[in-house]
Motif scaffolding. Sequence first.
Motif, mmCIF file in Angstrom:
data_model
loop_
_atom_site.group_PDB
_atom_site.id
_atom_site.type_symbol
_atom_site.label_atom_id
_atom_site.label_comp_id
_atom_site.label_asym_id
_atom_site.label_seq_id
_atom_site.Cartn_x
_atom_site.Cartn_y
_atom_site.Cartn_z
ATOM 1 N N TYR A 29 0.824 -1.205 0.000
ATOM 2 C CA TYR A 29 0.000 0.000 0.000
ATOM 3 C C TYR A 29 0.861 1.260 0.000
ATOM 4 C CZ TYR A 29 -3.732 -3.223 1.474
ATOM 5 O OH TYR A 29 -4.642 -4.245 1.542
ATOM 6 N N ASP A 36 -6.778 -1.406 -9.731
ATOM 7 C CA ASP A 36 -7.569 -1.287 -8.503
ATOM 8 C C ASP A 36 -8.314 -2.572 -8.159
ATOM 9 O OD1 ASP A 36 -9.662 -1.410 -10.279
ATOM 10 O OD2 ASP A 36 -10.428 0.595 -9.887
ATOM 11 N N TRP A 49 2.042 -3.273 -6.498
ATOM 12 C CA TRP A 49 2.670 -1.976 -6.766
ATOM 13 C C TRP A 49 3.601 -2.119 -7.960
ATOM 14 C CZ3 TRP A 49 7.907 -0.906 -6.788
ATOM 15 C CH2 TRP A 49 8.757 -1.834 -6.157
ATOM 16 N N TRP A 108 2.003 1.842 -3.457
ATOM 17 C CA TRP A 108 0.929 2.375 -4.299
ATOM 18 C C TRP A 108 0.998 3.895 -4.334
ATOM 19 C CZ3 TRP A 108 -4.381 -0.151 -2.653
ATOM 20 C CH2 TRP A 108 -4.446 -1.461 -3.127
ATOM 21 N N ARG A 136 0.807 2.010 -8.987
ATOM 22 C CA ARG A 136 -0.168 0.956 -8.698
ATOM 23 C C ARG A 136 -0.544 0.235 -9.988
ATOM 24 N NH1 ARG A 136 -6.018 2.057 -5.709
ATOM 25 N NH2 ARG A 136 -6.570 -0.116 -5.311
#
Length: 865
Positions: A277, A288, A300, A280, A285
Amino acid sequence: IKVGGWFELFFVNVLGCPFNTGEIIYIILLVAIVIWAIYESYNNKNQKRENISFLLSVAMLGVPFYGFGISAFIIGVIVLAALWFVLKWKRGKELLVSSRIKHTALLCMLMLMIGYSSYALIVIRSSANPPMDQNSPEDIFTLGSYLSRDQYGDSPLLFGQAYTSQVQFDRDGEYCKPRMKQGAPIYQRKEKASADEKDSYFIVRYKTDYIYAQNMVFPRMWDAAHASAYESWMGGVDGTQVPYDRCGEPITVKMPTQMENIRFFLSYQCNFMYWRYFMWNFAGRQNDIQGNGELEHGNWISGIPFFDNWRLGDQSKLPDDLKDNKGHNVFYCLPLLLGLIGLFWQAYRGQRGIRQFWVVFFLFFMTGLAIVIYLNQTPMQPRERDYAYAGSFYAFAIWCGIGVAAIIDLLKRLNINGTAVSAIVSILCLLVPIQMASQTWDDHDRSGRYTCRDFGQNYLMSMQDKGNPIIFTNGDNDTFPLWYNQEVEGARTDARVCNLSYLQTDWYIDQMCRQAYNSPSVPITWPRLDYCSGTNEYVEVVPELKQQILDFYKTNPKEAKATLGDNPFEVKNVLKHWVRDGKDDMHVIPTDTLYLTIDKEAVRKSGMMMASDSIPDQMIISLKGKNALYKGDLMMLEMISQCNWTRPVYVAITVGQENYMNLGDNFIQEGLANRITPFTTNAPGMKNFDTERVYTNLMTRFKFGGLDKKGIYLDETVMRMCYTHRRLFAQLALNLIQEGKKDKAAKALAYAEKVIPAYNVPMNYLSGGIDIAKAYALLGNKAKAKEAINSVFKNAHQYMVWYNSLSGSRFMQSQQDCMMHLYVMNSCIDIAHMIDNKWAESLMKQFNADAATYQSKGGRLMGEE
C-alpha cells in the motif's frame, strides 16, 4: 470508561440512584480534578497538593487500572503507590519529576480527555433511538463495548495460540468440556418487573476465551478458520509435531515454527498488507482490483518496464481490461525518491534535524507498522485495507516536502545557489505531484456517478409496494446504501431493512422491535429476557429427540397436546416450548425438520407469484446439515412465522447461502431480492423466477447511476454490482424466451445495452456475457450474439495468453484460473455453433492452441472440473 463504570455501579446499584447518575458525577469530578491538578502544577506553590492532585488525575483517567474487577483495583493502587514515591524522589536537591514535567503530562492527558469527549455525541445520538444505532451505546457499559470493538472479537498479540492449536479439555465424569478463561463481566440494564422498581445493572455474562494447550510468542498465524489460507500463502507450513493428549485421545499437533511465524509476519502482514500500500502511493499501482498475492491484481509497480516485468511478469501481455484499468498509476518511484532524500537529509542535519526526524518517524511508524502489529490480520481480507494506514502516508509526504529543501541545500553545498536555482528546483520537484495527480485523477473522479445510491434503491424497489415488506441483508455493501436511501432520499420508508449480521445481537433486535420511518416494528413476540445478550445465542439441533416426542404423542396424546400443541414441530411451538421455555431445561431444537402451517387465504392476498395452482397446507423448513441455530436464525424463523404471509419477507440476492439456513428452496426472485414463499420452488414444474415482476422492476423502477456516461469511473466493488444487474437482465431474457415472450426479451436486452453499455462495463463471463449471447442467439439476432461472444472469448483468450506467459511456480499457481478461462472459451464455442459453424471452428482452433500451450507447460487437463 472503566473508572466511570465503577462510579456508575456504586451510585446506581448501591445507592439506588437513576441510570447515568454515577457517570455524570464521574465526569464532573474528572474535569474538576484535572483542572485543579493543572492549576497546582502551574503555580508550583504546594508540593503535597500538587502530587495529590496529579495522582488523583491519573487515577480518575484510569491509567493504572489494568485488567478488571478487584485485581484491576489492586494493580491500580500498587501503581499509584509506586508513582507517589517517584514523585517524591529527589536527585540531589532537585525532584526527579519536576512541576514542569507534571504540568506537561497533565496537559497531554487533558488533550486526550478533550478528544475522548467527542464520543459524547455517540451516547446522545443513541439515546434518541434513531433507526440506525449500532451497538446502542446508551450507558457507560455499552459505550465501553462499542469503543473496544467487542463485536469484532480479539486476536492474540504477544502470546497465544497458533491456527493449529488445540483447546485444553477438562474431564467431567464421562464427558470432556473445553477449558475456558473467565474474563471481564458484561453489565446490562436490568429489565424492570414494575415501574416502581429501582434502576439497576446486572451481569448478563462474562467475557470468555478458550485456553489452548499449545501457544507461541508473538503469534501471527493464529486463526483456525483461515488455516488453508495460511498454508496457501506460505506455500505449505512444515511446522513441528507436538504430541497432545486430547481428553484421552493421543494426537499430534502441527505447530508452525517461530521462523515460519515471522516469515508470515514479514511477507504478508508487513510486505503485502503495508509496504504494498505504501508503494501504491509513492511508486505506482498496477490496478484497482483487490489482490490476494496473484501477479495480475493490485500490486505496486514503478512504471519502469524491465523492473516491473522482472517482478510481476511481462506486463504487456496482461488482458486489455487490466491494462486499461483506471487504477493503473505510474509514478516512476519519484515521490519515493524525493521522500527518502528528505528523510535522510532531516536525520543527518545535526541535533535539531534528528529531533525533528524522530517526531516525523514516530508519526510514520505508529500510524503504519504499529497498526500492522496490532491488527494481526489474517489472509483473504474482504477488502483492501490501505485506508487504515493513511496517517503513515501523510507522514512520509512530509519527508517528500522536506526533500525539496534537501535538494536545494545540497546544491548550495556544491556552490550552486541563488534564487533562480531554487526556483528551478522547486518547479522540477513540483512536476512530481503534478505527475501523481495526472495519473490518479481518473480513478478518484466520481463526478456523474450515482451507482451506490441507485443500486441501493434498486434493492428496495425490488420489493412489493404494499404490506410493509422486510428485506434481510448481510454485510456493509448490502445494507448501508439501503439505509442511506431511506434516511436521506426518503426512498421506500415503508420497508424494513434487517441486517443478518447484526440480528445476532440484542441491541439490534431492540431496534427491529421499534417503528422506523413508515415501517412498523418487525413481528418479534419474544420478551427481551429471552433474547438479551448471553441468552439463546446458540441452540443445538438434536434430531435424535424427534422419535422420543413422537412416542410421547402415541402413549400420552392428551398430555402431549396440552404441553406441546397439535404439531410439536411447528415453528412457533418449537421456538416457545423448546428454545425459550426449555422443555426439561433443555434449550434445543428437537428435530431437523420444522413446519409452518400456511394461511391459504393470506397467501392468495399476498401478491406473490403462485409457484403452483395449489397451496400446500404446510411449509417445510429443513435444518439438515445444521448442528445448531444462532440467535439470528431463530429471529428469522420467528419473523417468518409471525408475518403469516401478510407482510412480504425478502432476502437480498447477494446474501450467501450459509446465512439463511435452507430457505433457498422457497425463494422466488423478484429483482435484486428473493421473496420467501411457502412453495418449494425448485421442484419439477415449479418456478423460482417471477418474470413479470422482474421485467417491471428492471424496465420501469430501477435506476442505473449514470452508467451510460462514457468514461465514468467504476471501481471493483461498483463493477461487481454492474455485473449483477447485467446478469439479472440476461436471466430475465432467458426466462421470457422460455415462456414464449420474445418481444419482451428483445426489449429487455436492448434496454440493458442502453443502461449498462459495454464501453463502461465490459462484456465478459462474470458480467453475464454468455447468457446475453445465448438470449440473442435464441431470438435470432446473430449479429448481437456474435458481438457478445467475441467480447467474452477475447477476454478469456487474453487471460490464457497472460497465464501461459508465466513460468515455474507462478504458472502452477494460476492453474485454477486457467481452467476457468478454458471453460469460458469452451462455453463460447458451444453458443457459436448455434450461430455459425465456420466461425465456431475458428474459435475452436484458438481454444486448442491455448489449451495445448497450457498442457505443454504442465497444466492439468480439463476433466470433470
